[in-house]
Write a protein that holds these residues in place. Sequence first.
Motif, PDB file in Angstrom:
ATOM      1  N   ALA A  27      32.485 114.255  34.180  1.00  0.00           N
ATOM      2  CA  ALA A  27      32.344 113.004  33.405  1.00  0.00           C
ATOM      3  C   ALA A  27      32.336 111.809  34.339  1.00  0.00           C
ATOM      4  O   ALA A  27      31.565 110.841  34.126  1.00  0.00           O
ATOM      5  CB  ALA A  27      33.470 112.899  32.393  1.00  0.00           C
ATOM      6  N   ARG A  28      33.208 111.870  35.368  1.00  0.00           N
ATOM      7  CA  ARG A  28      33.210 110.752  36.302  1.00  0.00           C
ATOM      8  C   ARG A  28      31.887 110.666  37.049  1.00  0.00           C
ATOM      9  O   ARG A  28      31.387 109.573  37.335  1.00  0.00           O
ATOM     10  CB  ARG A  28      34.362 110.942  37.281  1.00  0.00           C
ATOM     11  N   GLY A  29      31.244 111.770  37.386  1.00  0.00           N
ATOM     12  CA  GLY A  29      29.938 111.737  38.049  1.00  0.00           C
ATOM     13  C   GLY A  29      28.864 111.154  37.146  1.00  0.00           C
ATOM     14  O   GLY A  29      27.994 110.378  37.592  1.00  0.00           O
ATOM     15  N   ASP A  30      28.927 111.508  35.858  1.00  0.00           N
ATOM     16  CA  ASP A  30      27.921 110.934  34.918  1.00  0.00           C
ATOM     17  C   ASP A  30      28.083 109.422  34.788  1.00  0.00           C
ATOM     18  O   ASP A  30      27.085 108.668  34.735  1.00  0.00           O
ATOM     19  CB  ASP A  30      28.069 111.589  33.537  1.00  0.00           C
ATOM     20  N   VAL A  31      29.388 109.005  34.748  1.00  0.00           N
ATOM     21  CA  VAL A  31      29.609 107.548  34.618  1.00  0.00           C
ATOM     22  C   VAL A  31      29.105 106.839  35.862  1.00  0.00           C
ATOM     23  O   VAL A  31      28.491 105.749  35.788  1.00  0.00           O
ATOM     24  CB  VAL A  31      31.110 107.280  34.392  1.00  0.00           C
ATOM     25  N   ARG A  32      29.322 107.463  37.024  1.00  0.00           N
ATOM     26  CA  ARG A  32      28.851 106.813  38.257  1.00  0.00           C
ATOM     27  C   ARG A  32      27.334 106.740  38.283  1.00  0.00           C
ATOM     28  O   ARG A  32      26.746 105.703  38.659  1.00  0.00           O
ATOM     29  CB  ARG A  32      29.390 107.622  39.449  1.00  0.00           C
ATOM     30  N   ARG A  33      26.670 107.794  37.898  1.00  0.00           N
ATOM     31  CA  ARG A  33      25.221 107.811  37.932  1.00  0.00           C
ATOM     32  C   ARG A  33      24.627 106.809  36.902  1.00  0.00           C
ATOM     33  O   ARG A  33      23.629 106.141  37.168  1.00  0.00           O
ATOM     34  CB  ARG A  33      24.707 109.232  37.632  1.00  0.00           C
ATOM     35  N   LEU A  34      25.252 106.740  35.749  1.00  0.00           N
ATOM     36  CA  LEU A  34      24.765 105.783  34.747  1.00  0.00           C
ATOM     37  C   LEU A  34      24.949 104.349  35.228  1.00  0.00           C
ATOM     38  O   LEU A  34      24.097 103.488  34.964  1.00  0.00           O
ATOM     39  CB  LEU A  34      25.488 106.003  33.418  1.00  0.00           C
ATOM     40  N   GLN A  36      22.193 103.629  37.634  1.00  0.00           N
ATOM     41  CA  GLN A  36      20.917 103.429  36.924  1.00  0.00           C
ATOM     42  C   GLN A  36      20.871 102.076  36.227  1.00  0.00           C
ATOM     43  O   GLN A  36      19.838 101.389  36.221  1.00  0.00           O
ATOM     44  CB  GLN A  36      20.715 104.559  35.904  1.00  0.00           C
ATOM     45  N   LEU A  37      22.008 101.704  35.682  1.00  0.00           N
ATOM     46  CA  LEU A  37      22.063 100.411  35.005  1.00  0.00           C
ATOM     47  C   LEU A  37      21.886  99.277  35.995  1.00  0.00           C
ATOM     48  O   LEU A  37      21.174  98.297  35.701  1.00  0.00           O
ATOM     49  CB  LEU A  37      23.388 100.281  34.244  1.00  0.00           C
ATOM     50  N   ASP A  38      22.504  99.421  37.189  1.00  0.00           N
ATOM     51  CA  ASP A  38      22.338  98.370  38.199  1.00  0.00           C
ATOM     52  C   ASP A  38      20.877  98.263  38.643  1.00  0.00           C
ATOM     53  O   ASP A  38      20.350  97.170  38.862  1.00  0.00           O
ATOM     54  CB  ASP A  38      23.246  98.667  39.400  1.00  0.00           C
ATOM     55  N   GLU A  39      20.236  99.423  38.782  1.00  0.00           N
ATOM     56  CA  GLU A  39      18.823  99.416  39.199  1.00  0.00           C
ATOM     57  C   GLU A  39      17.941  98.767  38.126  1.00  0.00           C
ATOM     58  O   GLU A  39      17.044  97.944  38.448  1.00  0.00           O
ATOM     59  CB  GLU A  39      18.366 100.840  39.445  1.00  0.00           C
ATOM     60  N   THR A  77      15.815  91.484  36.690  1.00  0.00           N
ATOM     61  CA  THR A  77      15.975  90.203  37.380  1.00  0.00           C
ATOM     62  C   THR A  77      14.725  89.855  38.155  1.00  0.00           C
ATOM     63  O   THR A  77      14.256  88.705  38.139  1.00  0.00           O
ATOM     64  CB  THR A  77      17.185  90.250  38.309  1.00  0.00           C
ATOM     65  N   ASP A  78      14.138  90.784  38.816  1.00  0.00           N
ATOM     66  CA  ASP A  78      12.898  90.515  39.558  1.00  0.00           C
ATOM     67  C   ASP A  78      11.745  90.154  38.606  1.00  0.00           C
ATOM     68  O   ASP A  78      10.872  89.335  38.938  1.00  0.00           O
ATOM     69  CB  ASP A  78      12.522  91.750  40.393  1.00  0.00           C
ATOM     70  N   ALA A  79      11.721  90.733  37.421  1.00  0.00           N
ATOM     71  CA  ALA A  79      10.624  90.472  36.476  1.00  0.00           C
ATOM     72  C   ALA A  79      10.734  89.111  35.799  1.00  0.00           C
ATOM     73  O   ALA A  79       9.743  88.532  35.348  1.00  0.00           O
ATOM     74  CB  ALA A  79      10.568  91.555  35.411  1.00  0.00           C
TER      75      ALA A  79
END
Length: 550
Positions: free
Chosen positions: A432-439, A442-445, A451-453
């Motif tokens: 679960a901690r890995g999923d939260v980190r990956r999400l 992805q959210l930051d990306e 922001t660029d758009a």
Amino acid sequence: MTTKPTARRFRIKRAGQASGATDKKPADRAEAPRTEAPAKAAPSRQEPPRDTGDTRAPDAARTGLDAIRNEGLTGRQLRMARRVAHKNGLEPTSDFDAVRLLRQRGIDPFQRSNMLELVVPKNPGDPASGGPAGGETGAQAGRIQLPQTTPLDRETLPATEHLSPAELRDRQISEIQQDITRRRRRKLAMLLTRLSFFVFLPTILAGWYFYAVATPMYATKSEFLILQADSAGSGSGLGGLLSGTQFATSQDSIAVQSYLQSKDAMLRLDDEVGFKSHFTQDSIDPIQRLTADPSNEQAYRTYQKNVKVGYDPTEGVLRMEVIAADPGVSANISRALIGYAEERVNSLSAEKRDDQMSDAQESFENAAAERRQAQEALVTLQLQGDTLDPEAVIAGLRAQINQVELLLLEKELELAALLDNARPNQSRVDGARGDVRRLNDQLDELNARMTDASQGENSLAQLNVRIQMAQADLATRDMLLQSALQQMEQTRMEANRQVRYLTVSVKPVPSEEPSYPRKFENTLVAFLVFAGIYLMVSLTASILREQVTS
């Protein structure tokens, strides 16, 4: 009682004495003549003699007076002699003495003097004017001088002393009537002579020309009218009320009439049909024929006489009559002129259509060019951002961020639920901690991409705004183009309704019998014209003569 018969006898005696003299009044403006009477006879009421005998005159003069009395002169003649004697500066003692003195001078005492002679100024030698005696007046200079008088025998004089006053009066009345009859006959003869010379002879010459010399002319008649295109339900105002009537095409009809009667139409007709060559033929009489090489002005005058175009405003019909020496030529000229009129009507309609369509066509072309420029600007903006729809791209990023945030919230809740156990499953907690980190990554990306758009000059947001403005401009240009197109179509419809058509109602057909000259009518008109001219001239001359003699 004895007074009345005495007065009556006195009146009868006076009447008897006056019967020998000139006492009776003349009938019908005639005066009774003076008859030989005694020296002491009572004077007449109508013409009293001033002195029947002059005691101062010698015997020869007294004899002359007796001879003059025996001539049976009328009172009018004696008064005329008295006036003539006074005008010539004589001083007669009586009317008979005036006759004697005038005859001694060789002057006719009974000649009628002209009124113009009476106003001639007297010479300085006239006694009446204060000059030296013996001078003649202007009236005497122009007067007919008689030969010297000679003694007359009593046998040669008319035997008037044997006539009664009634017979003498009837004789004088008869002589006056005969004189009036002679004068009337003479005046009637002079009148007939003048009428024959000034009226009858010119009328005979005119009739001879119309019946024997004039060339027969053939007339070809035709009728045509100018119609407007049907415009039912489209007219408004005064134009709608007048559309479809003859008043809607009156200006065009008048313009066509003026063109057909112009020199331009005559020159074109001469080039195509040969108008001048037809009217220069030797078979045409000299009055109607043109010269061998006529000028345009001479041919145009003949054209105006032989081509007649009339416009009837009540019916809107143009009536044309063409006159020529040959019926076929007359029909050909009519057809040619109708063709010219149709071309003129078409040219007038084309000019109207062009004037109405020019502004609408120009507005439509400008609207189309501006719409094309707006569309090109929109396409250029879309190509600059490597995307056709920046708004859809931004909307997709927002949807992805929302989805990732939802997944991240679920994983965080799941991780919190695992950590709430006293003895959680370590593997599940790590997953679960890995999923939260990956999400979170992805959210930051996704946030970075968003922001660029949305920021910078080349951002999708800025590009989207420019594209939206270009799309709005394109929509406006589309509306303007649609309005210009609608206006052009409406103008085209109005121009089509303004089209004029020439319709021939009566076609030109060659005539088999000549229409001109109208022999009897023209001769009668000539007689009336000459009679009117003679009447005007005679009345003017009579008025002038009356003014001069008065």
